[in-house]
Design a protein around this motif. Structure first.
Motif, PDB file in Angstrom:
ATOM      1  N   VAL A  75      60.266  46.129  70.871  1.00  0.00           N
ATOM      2  CA  VAL A  75      59.029  45.970  69.747  1.00  0.00           C
ATOM      3  C   VAL A  75      57.651  45.971  71.171  1.00  0.00           C
ATOM      4  O   VAL A  75      57.380  46.775  71.637  1.00  0.00           O
ATOM      5  CB  VAL A  75      58.159  44.643  69.344  1.00  0.00           C
ATOM      6  CG1 VAL A  75      56.953  44.692  69.403  1.00  0.00           C
ATOM      7  CG2 VAL A  75      58.924  44.800  68.285  1.00  0.00           C
ATOM      8  N   SER A 105      49.571  46.528  66.001  1.00  0.00           N
ATOM      9  CA  SER A 105      50.725  46.197  65.045  1.00  0.00           C
ATOM     10  C   SER A 105      51.738  45.613  65.749  1.00  0.00           C
ATOM     11  O   SER A 105      51.973  44.440  64.949  1.00  0.00           O
ATOM     12  CB  SER A 105      51.519  47.207  63.805  1.00  0.00           C
ATOM     13  OG  SER A 105      52.016  46.920  62.892  1.00  0.00           O
ATOM     14  N   ARG A 108      51.165  42.286  67.723  1.00  0.00           N
ATOM     15  CA  ARG A 108      50.834  41.349  66.785  1.00  0.00           C
ATOM     16  C   ARG A 108      51.926  40.904  66.176  1.00  0.00           C
ATOM     17  O   ARG A 108      52.337  40.102  66.724  1.00  0.00           O
ATOM     18  CB  ARG A 108      50.461  42.093  65.725  1.00  0.00           C
ATOM     19  CG  ARG A 108      48.783  41.586  65.023  1.00  0.00           C
ATOM     20  CD  ARG A 108      47.987  42.013  63.650  1.00  0.00           C
ATOM     21  NE  ARG A 108      48.463  42.904  63.319  1.00  0.00           N
ATOM     22  CZ  ARG A 108      47.919  44.141  63.838  1.00  0.00           C
ATOM     23  NH1 ARG A 108      46.643  44.368  63.626  1.00  0.00           N
ATOM     24  NH2 ARG A 108      48.017  45.165  62.546  1.00  0.00           N
ATOM     25  N   ARG A 109      52.866  42.061  66.071  1.00  0.00           N
ATOM     26  CA  ARG A 109      54.529  41.435  65.666  1.00  0.00           C
ATOM     27  C   ARG A 109      54.775  41.407  66.906  1.00  0.00           C
ATOM     28  O   ARG A 109      56.301  39.876  67.109  1.00  0.00           O
ATOM     29  CB  ARG A 109      55.060  43.078  65.848  1.00  0.00           C
ATOM     30  CG  ARG A 109      56.021  43.081  65.468  1.00  0.00           C
ATOM     31  CD  ARG A 109      56.911  41.973  63.963  1.00  0.00           C
ATOM     32  NE  ARG A 109      58.892  42.286  63.805  1.00  0.00           N
ATOM     33  CZ  ARG A 109      59.180  41.370  63.902  1.00  0.00           C
ATOM     34  NH1 ARG A 109      58.513  40.084  63.768  1.00  0.00           N
ATOM     35  NH2 ARG A 109      60.596  41.121  63.553  1.00  0.00           N
ATOM     36  N   SER A 112      54.503  37.280  67.316  1.00  0.00           N
ATOM     37  CA  SER A 112      54.333  36.807  66.071  1.00  0.00           C
ATOM     38  C   SER A 112      56.509  36.213  66.687  1.00  0.00           C
ATOM     39  O   SER A 112      57.040  35.328  66.524  1.00  0.00           O
ATOM     40  CB  SER A 112      54.820  37.514  64.927  1.00  0.00           C
ATOM     41  OG  SER A 112      55.750  36.814  63.704  1.00  0.00           O
TER      42      SER A 112
END
Length: 180
Positions: A75, A105, A108-109, A112
């Motif tokens: 990521v 996005s 955020r990933r 998380s």
């Protein structure tokens, strides 16, 4: 024929010796030191099983953490690549908008995954503490088992000495009683 009262008394003494031998045999079967040792061995078995389960849990958590780290690295790379592409410009407005959405996005990933990784790290520390504690319990039980084994062996030796002495006394007593 009636037995001599003195011989009758020796027969009673012989019966008392037989009772003493039976009591010693019972004591050997019901030895409290053996019961204590059996309890400690059972506790150790349970502690080893607990330590094994905790170690398996550690290994599972380590695999999950490794996978999360791999996912997180992917990521981060993708986010960095997209951010560089966005910063370089030369994209249509639509492409730029889609890329900005993807970067958000991915952010955020990433957040998380980092939270999940931190949570798993805390769980891993707790389970590793359980493994260390279980190991300490097993070590302590091993020492207790050693002492209990020594105590049991000492009690058995005392019983064997008592049986040997009682058998010798019985043999001497039996030799003095007339066969009739």
């Amino acid at each position: 024929m009636k037995a001599d009262p003195h011989d009758q008394r020796r027969l009673v003494d012989l019966a008392d010796l037989d009772l003493r031998l039976a009591a010693l045999a019972h004591r050997r079967r019901e030895l409290p030191e053996q019961a204590a040792l059996d309890t400690l061995v059972s506790e150790r078995r349970a502690a080893v099983e607990s330590a094994t389960r905790a170690q398996i849990h550690v290994e599972d958590l380590e695999r999950a953490i490794a996978k999360l780290r791999s996912d997180l690295e992917a990521v981060r790379k993708r986010r960095a690549t997209d951010a560089d592409l966005l910063a370089s410009g030369g994209l249509s407005e639509r492409q730029g908008s889609e890329l900005e959405y993807e970067v958000r996005s991915l952010a955020r990933r990433q957040e998380s995954l980092e939270e999940e990784l931190a949570e798993l790290g805390e769980r891993l520390e707790a389970v590793e503490a359980d493994v260390r504690h279980s190991g300490a319990v097993v070590t302590d039980l091993d020492a207790q088992i050693g002492f209990a084994t020594t105590a049991r062996d000492g009690a058995l030796a005392e019983l064997e000495d008592a049986v040997t002495a009682t058998l010798a006394e019985r043999e001497r007593e039996a030799e003095t009683i007339p066969t009739d």
